[in-house]
Scaffold this active site. Sequence first.
Site, PDB file in Angstrom:
ATOM      1  N   ASP A  25       0.884  -1.163   0.000  1.00 59.94           N
ATOM      2  CA  ASP A  25       0.000   0.000   0.000  1.00 59.94           C
ATOM      3  C   ASP A  25       0.925   1.217   0.000  1.00 59.94           C
ATOM      4  O   ASP A  25       1.504   1.564   1.022  1.00 59.94           O
ATOM      5  CB  ASP A  25      -0.876  -0.040   1.264  1.00 59.94           C
ATOM      6  CG  ASP A  25      -1.702   1.224   1.459  1.00 59.94           C
ATOM      7  OD1 ASP A  25      -1.660   2.108   0.584  1.00 59.94           O
ATOM      8  OD2 ASP A  25      -2.391   1.321   2.492  1.00 59.94           O
ATOM      9  N   LYS A  87       3.331  11.033  -3.513  1.00 59.39           N
ATOM     10  CA  LYS A  87       2.255  10.392  -4.272  1.00 59.39           C
ATOM     11  C   LYS A  87       1.360  11.430  -4.959  1.00 59.39           C
ATOM     12  O   LYS A  87       0.829  11.189  -6.030  1.00 59.39           O
ATOM     13  CB  LYS A  87       1.423   9.531  -3.318  1.00 59.39           C
ATOM     14  CG  LYS A  87       0.297   8.750  -3.968  1.00 59.39           C
ATOM     15  CD  LYS A  87      -0.293   7.775  -2.975  1.00 59.39           C
ATOM     16  CE  LYS A  87      -1.524   7.069  -3.484  1.00 59.39           C
ATOM     17  NZ  LYS A  87      -2.045   6.110  -2.510  1.00 59.39           N
ATOM     18  N   GLU A 187      -7.144   0.610  -4.665  1.00 55.41           N
ATOM     19  CA  GLU A 187      -7.177   0.514  -3.202  1.00 55.41           C
ATOM     20  C   GLU A 187      -8.520  -0.022  -2.672  1.00 55.41           C
ATOM     21  O   GLU A 187      -8.527  -0.922  -1.825  1.00 55.41           O
ATOM     22  CB  GLU A 187      -6.853   1.883  -2.584  1.00 55.41           C
ATOM     23  CG  GLU A 187      -5.380   2.241  -2.760  1.00 55.41           C
ATOM     24  CD  GLU A 187      -5.067   3.716  -2.569  1.00 55.41           C
ATOM     25  OE1 GLU A 187      -5.955   4.478  -2.154  1.00 55.41           O
ATOM     26  OE2 GLU A 187      -3.913   4.107  -2.843  1.00 55.41           O
ATOM     27  N   ASP A 209     -13.300   5.454   2.755  1.00 56.38           N
ATOM     28  CA  ASP A 209     -11.887   5.559   3.133  1.00 56.38           C
ATOM     29  C   ASP A 209     -11.567   6.971   3.618  1.00 56.38           C
ATOM     30  O   ASP A 209     -11.428   7.892   2.811  1.00 56.38           O
ATOM     31  CB  ASP A 209     -11.037   5.191   1.900  1.00 56.38           C
ATOM     32  CG  ASP A 209      -9.542   5.255   2.172  1.00 56.38           C
ATOM     33  OD1 ASP A 209      -9.132   5.730   3.243  1.00 56.38           O
ATOM     34  OD2 ASP A 209      -8.765   4.819   1.295  1.00 56.38           O
TER      35      ASP A 209
END
Length: 635
Positions: A25, A87, A187, A209
Site C-alpha cells: 500500500d 504520491k 485501493e 476511506d
Amino acid sequence: MALLQISEPGQSAAPHQHKLAVGIDLGTTNSLVATVRSGMSTVLQDEYGHALLPSVVRYLPNGEIVVGHEAQAQQSADPMNTIVSAKRFMGRSLHDIADRAHIPYRFMEDAASNKQVQLHTRAGLKTPVEISAEILKALKVRAEHSLGGELTGAVITVPAYFDDAQRQATKDAARLAGLNVLRLLNEPTAAAVAYGLDNNAEGTFVIYDLGGGTFDVSILKLTKGVFEVLATNGDSALGGDDFDHRIYCWILDKVRETSNNFAPPQEFKPLGEEDTRLLLTKARQAKEWLTDNFEAQIVCKLSNGILVDVTLSATQFVELTQHLVTKTLTPTRKAMRDAGLDIADIKGVVMVGGATRMPQVRHAVEDYFKQSPLTNLDPDKVVALGAAIQANALVGNRSENDLLLLDVTPLSLGLETMGGLVEKIIPRNSTLPVARAQDFTTYKDGQTAMSIQVVQGERELVADCRSLARFELRGIPPMAAGAARIRVTFQVDADGLLSVTAREQTSGVEAHVVVKPSYGLTEDEITRMLTSSFGSAEADKKARMLAEARVNAGAIINAVTLALAADSHLISKEDKQAIEAEIARLQSMTSADDAVAINKGVEALNHATEAFAQARMNASVTHALSGKNLEDINL
Ligand code: AMP
C-alpha cells in the site's frame, strides 16, 4: 519411515514451490507491506516493530538517503530535502499541481519525461517516481529481510481514480525499486479482498476511506469474482487532520477565554510554528484517545510561558466535528447517485483509513447505510492485506486459482476523427483488460499518412476531452479517399495502461503507441469531465452535428473542385460558373454555426453538379468502352 509433509491451510501443497509475494500500500502519508503467511495475510514490521512506514524521503548532505520515521523526524529542520506526499505529484505536470501554495518544494518540469514535475533537492533534481522508488525499496528490503529470500513479485495499490499517467508512474517507481509488479490494484478493491468479499459474496459494496488528509468513497460491484468500480468520489482536502484542527482551534479558544481573566488579549499573537505543531500533536493525541475514552486532558506549555491545561469530553468533540462527518456524506451521496443506487442495494460497507476509528464516523456511516460497517480489520492495514492476498494468488501460491480481480476504465477512450470529433472506442466503465478495434479510412485521395490523436473523456468534441497521445501512421498506399482500411486497436491491460495500434489492412504498415500521457488528471477533473458530459449532452449533440456537416461540406467541396479542375471542358461555361457559385456559397456557410444551413448548401451543390456528374460518368464509360467490342465487356 520418513514423515510425510502436509501443507499449511491455504497454501500450495508443494511448499518448495512457495513463492515470496507481497502486497504494498503505497500511501500518501504512510506505506505498508504485507504478505500471506500460513494462509493468513499479515503486515510485515521493521526491526523496531513498526508496521507503518511514513512515506517520507530525506536526502542527506553526505549523499545518503533515509526513508520513513528517521526522515520524518527531520521534516521541519530540513523541509526542502525531506519530501512528503510524493504520491500527490506522481505522473503530474506543473500545470496539474498549480494549486501548490502550501507545498514548500521548488518544482520544475522535465521535458524529457513527459513534463513530469521534478523537485530540487540537495541531491539534484528528483522526480516523484524516484522518490517513491526509495519508499518501495525500503519496503522491499523489509520484506526480503523478514521473509528470508528474494521476492517473486508485488501487487501495488493505487487510488481507483488514478489515471494512466499516475498508474504508469507507480509502475515505473516499482521497477526502479527492483520490484516485479504483478499487478496494480485499486485501493478499494484491495480493501474488499481483505474482507474476503470476493470469496463468498456477490453484490454491491461501498468502500468508505477516511485517511489523514483525504476522503475517498468507491462503489464496487462484485459479480463472479469480477470487481467493477461503479463510481468513485471524494474530497482531496478532508481527513483526520481536519478533526485535529478543530480541537486545535478549540484549545486556542479555551486558553484565550481563561487567560483573558489575567492577561491582556495582545498576549495572543498568532502562534509560532513550533507552538502550532505542538498543539496540533496534542490535538491529534486527544482525538485518538477519545476513540476509546470519555474525555481527554490536554496539557502543555507554550513558548510564551502560558500553560495549557484543558479537558475535552467525547461529547464536545462530537459536537465540534459533526460538520466534518456530515461533509463526508456529500461525496458518498454523489457516488451513490452516479452509480444509480439506493441504500437498499448496498450489501456491505468497508471502512478504510485510520480516521474511520472515530465512533462518530462509524455511527454516521451506519445511520446513512442502515447497516453496521465492516470494521474488524485494522483500517490502516486493510488495503495492504488485500494486496498481499492478491499477490499470493497471482504468483500461484493458492491452490484454488480462482481469484480474478478486474477493474474498469474510469473514462471513455477514443480518437479524433475529421472535424475535431471524438469517436469512442472503449466506453467508460469497460471491464479491464479490454481490447476493441474499429476501422477508419482516409479523407483525401492519395492520402499516405494519418495523424491519430488518442483522447480520454465523455464529450463529443476533442476540444472538450483530454488528449493522451498523438502518433502518425505513415506509408499508407495512395488510394481514393475512403478506400483505405485502417484498423485502430485500443488495448487496456489489467493495470489500466493503454496501448494503441493502427494498421493499414492491405499493406500491413503499422504504427503503435503506448500511452504515457503527459500529465495526470485530478479526481476533481475526472468528476468535472463526467458531470460536464451529463450537463452538455444537448450542446454536444449540436456541436457534433455541426462538425459532421462541416466535414461533409469540406469533402464535397474538395471532390467537386478536383473534378472541375480535371473535367470542366465537359460542361458549359455557365454551368461551371453556377457550380463555382454554389461552392463559394457553401464555403462561406461552413464558417457559420448552422448545421442545417450547411446541409442545405451541400444539397444545393449536389443539385448544381447533377448534370456535371452525369457528363463525367458518360465520358468515363465512353472512355472505358472505346476500342472494345461488346463481347469483350463482362456485364
Ligand atoms: P491513514 O492516512 O489511513 O493512516 O489515517 C491517518 C489518520 O487516522 C490520522 O488523522 C490519525 O490521527 C487517524 N487515526 C489513527 N488512529 C486513530 C484513532 N484511534 N482514533 C481516531 N483517529 C485515528
